[in-house]
Structure formats: C-alpha cells, structure tokens
Design a protein around this motif. Structure first.
Motif, mmCIF file in Angstrom:
data_model
loop_
_atom_site.group_PDB
_atom_site.id
_atom_site.type_symbol
_atom_site.label_atom_id
_atom_site.label_comp_id
_atom_site.label_asym_id
_atom_site.label_seq_id
_atom_site.Cartn_x
_atom_site.Cartn_y
_atom_site.Cartn_z
ATOM 1 N N THR A 48 37.449 27.001 25.354
ATOM 2 C CA THR A 48 36.127 26.717 25.928
ATOM 3 C C THR A 48 35.596 27.925 26.702
ATOM 4 N N TYR A 49 36.351 28.385 27.703
ATOM 5 C CA TYR A 49 35.888 29.470 28.579
ATOM 6 C C TYR A 49 35.714 30.792 27.825
ATOM 7 N N TRP A 69 34.721 18.662 37.112
ATOM 8 C CA TRP A 69 34.025 19.898 37.500
ATOM 9 C C TRP A 69 34.275 20.209 38.980
ATOM 10 N N SER A 104 33.864 23.796 40.590
ATOM 11 C CA SER A 104 33.066 24.533 39.603
ATOM 12 C C SER A 104 32.326 25.712 40.229
ATOM 13 N N ILE A 130 31.518 25.738 31.178
ATOM 14 C CA ILE A 130 32.011 25.000 30.016
ATOM 15 C C ILE A 130 33.515 24.751 30.137
ATOM 16 N N GLY A 131 34.236 25.731 30.701
ATOM 17 C CA GLY A 131 35.691 25.660 30.738
ATOM 18 C C GLY A 131 36.292 25.010 31.970
ATOM 19 N N THR A 132 35.483 24.596 32.945
ATOM 20 C CA THR A 132 36.023 24.046 34.197
ATOM 21 C C THR A 132 36.905 22.815 33.998
ATOM 22 N N GLY A 136 33.063 30.715 25.171
ATOM 23 C CA GLY A 136 31.732 30.790 25.775
ATOM 24 C C GLY A 136 31.389 32.178 26.283
ATOM 25 N N CYS A 180 28.317 31.082 32.154
ATOM 26 C CA CYS A 180 28.225 30.087 31.079
ATOM 27 C C CYS A 180 29.617 29.638 30.637
ATOM 28 N N GLY A 181 30.510 30.601 30.413
ATOM 29 C CA GLY A 181 31.856 30.270 29.970
ATOM 30 C C GLY A 181 32.625 29.460 30.997
#
Length: 311
Positions: free
Chosen positions: A83-84, A171, A174, A126-128, A87, A122-123
């Motif tokens: 994910t991270y 999150w 985050s 998404i990856g949290t 992204g 952004c990454g």
C-alpha cells in the motif's frame, strides 16, 4: 507509411512495480524493522531502558521468542509495502513523468522535494492501517502473556482492531505517519539525487551502477534517519498505545515528543537509530535496484523499449 507509436508504460504498471520492489526489499530487512520497533517502545511509560543496544535486543528476542520471531508481523510488513510503497513510488513516478512531459526537462532539487513530499503523504495515508497492524504485531512479543493481543495474521489484526476499537483506529497515528513520510520522502529523494550527482560528476567520478547507488543511498539514509526519527518514535508510540477507561495514553504527536524527552532524555527521540539506519539504507538500495530491474525487463520484453527505468 508512418511507424506505429511506441507503447508507453502505463500508470498501473508504475504503481505495481513500486509495490513489488518495496515488498522484495522488506523480505530482507524485516528483522531490523522489528528491532527498531521494539527499541522505540521500550521504556514507554516507565522510562526504564529495556535493551542496552540493537545486538542485545536481537539476542533477547531470539532467546525468549525464537529466531522466527524476527519475522513476526511479516504479513503486515508486506501489506504496508503493497500500500505505502505502491502509493509513494507510483505517485512520485507519475508526477515526475508529468513534469518532464509538461516542461521538457528534468525536475530540479526543489521540484523533487515537492513531489517527494506529495508522494509520501499520499502513500502514508493509504498505508496507515497496515502500519498500525505491523507495529502491534511486532511489539506483541515483548508484552506479558496476559496483555498480548495475539493477532494470528494481518487480516485478523485489521478485523479485530476494527471490531474492538472502531474503524478510525486503523488510522491512529496517521498525522505523525503522514508527517514522517513527507519528511522521509522529501529528504530521501532530494539528498539521494544530490549525493548521486556528486559521486558521479565530482572528484570520485564513480560509474553508474550498484556501487554508486549504494554509496548515495546510504548517505541519504543517514540524513533521512536523523531528520525523521523523532516523528517515527511518535508514530510508533501512538499506534501501539492502549486506551484505559476511555482515556488514551497520549494526546498527540507533541505530547509523545515532550514526554519521551522529559522521562527518557532528549536522545531517546533517536532510540533505535542503528537498526533504523541499517534498515533504511539497504531498503532504499534494494527497492530502487529491484524497481530498475522490473522496469528494464518490462521495457525490453513487453514494450520493446531500451529505456532503463520508469523514474
């Protein structure tokens, strides 16, 4: 009759290769990430130093939990990269290509820093969720048996966190996660390009290749580690904290930083420096070498282009 237009590497492929390269690198450096996490949460609340150094931490983990414990949370780590890193590298590659297409020249240092900051934010967002699961799974073994969460895998961790604490808990942390990612990517991408240019064009005259990439990435990793570790400490403590009687252990990033500095000393903000640095440098090298090889193979065998890389 005009020649058919050359095939272009799609945006989906750029994101896919970014994730695969990060996952490959993580398989190598996961033990260092686990050691870094354990050292960062040691002393939380009590202020008591649990490990003398990184080697003592490794010995303790293997002695108490077995050698396979060094890969505890590997599923969450791979999901985080899927994910991270997908992204951030995908977004950075996309922004870089858009810049070159629009302005007809490569971006400068400030442009690279700005694109790295955006891509990192952004990454990270998404990856949290995967990051929260990873922190909890890698830290579970140090807790008393009665207090362990005992997640069986990353899917079980995400499901239980959602059902027991609410979906927003995925999150948790985050803000420091996104803040850390912005600092990491801004520092890492800009400094890497500068170190690489110095070694290649300066007095050392290094040739393009793995040696050049290794030297530039290790120095970039050192600078990135120094600037990002306090935020990484805050992120780790917040994501691993428990809520007792409806009251969270920490109020936010600044609360973590001030309390760590007051209770454990200012240098505790860089606790786990060695495994963090040893992880970040090789992870950067491996990620970009794998990314370059994936791009070269795709360009050569799929779209019949000799373009070396998608970056």
């Amino acid at each position: 009759m005009s020649a058919p237009p050359k095939k272009q590497s799609s945006n989906a492929i750029k994101f896919l290769f970014g994730g695969l390269s990060g996952m490959g690198a993580t398989l190598v450096v996961q033990p260092l990430d686990l050691v870094k996490t354990r050292m960062q949460i040691s002393g939380a609340g009590s202020g008591k130093k649990e490990f003398r150094n990184s080697f003592h931490c490794i010995q303790t983990i293997i002695g108490k939990e077995g050698p396979l414990a060094l890969y505890q949370g590997i599923g969450a780590a791979l999901l985080r990269q899927a994910t991270y890193t997908t992204g951030r590298l995908g977004m950075y590659t996309y922004l870089n290509d858009q810049f070159v297409e629009r302005f007809k020249h490569n971006p400068g240092v400030l442009h690279s820093m700005a694109m790295g900051t955006i891509a990192g934010a952004c990454g990270a967002f998404i990856g949290t969720p995967a990051e929260v699961a990873l922190i909890r799974m890698t830290s579970d073994g140090r807790l008393p048996v009665a207090e362990r969460r005992n997640y069986t895998n990353v899917l079980n961790a995400l499901t239980r966190i959602t059902s027991e604490e609410g979906i927003t808990a995925l999150w948790r942390g985050s803000l420091p996660t996104v803040g850390r990612a912005m600092v990491v990517n801004m520092t890492q991408l800009a400094s890497y390009s500068q170190f690489k240019a110095y070694f290649r064009d300066g007095p050392l005259k290094m040739q393009e290749g793995i040696k050049l990439h290794f030297c530039a990435s290790m120095l970039s990793g050192l600078l990135t580690t120094m600037t990002s570790m306090p935020l990484d400490i805050a992120k780790t403590r917040i994501q691993n904290m428990k809520t007792i009687d409806g009251k969270a252990e920490y109020r936010g990033t600044l609360d973590v930083l001030f309390r760590v500095a007051r209770q454990e000393g200012i240098f505790a903000l860089w606790k786990g420096f060695t495994p963090y640095y040893c992880r970040l440098g090789p992870h950067t090298v491996l990620t970009f070498i794998l990314l370059e090889q994936l791009n070269q193979g795709y360009n050569k065998y799929v779209i019949n282009s000799q373009k070396a890389t998608g970056l």
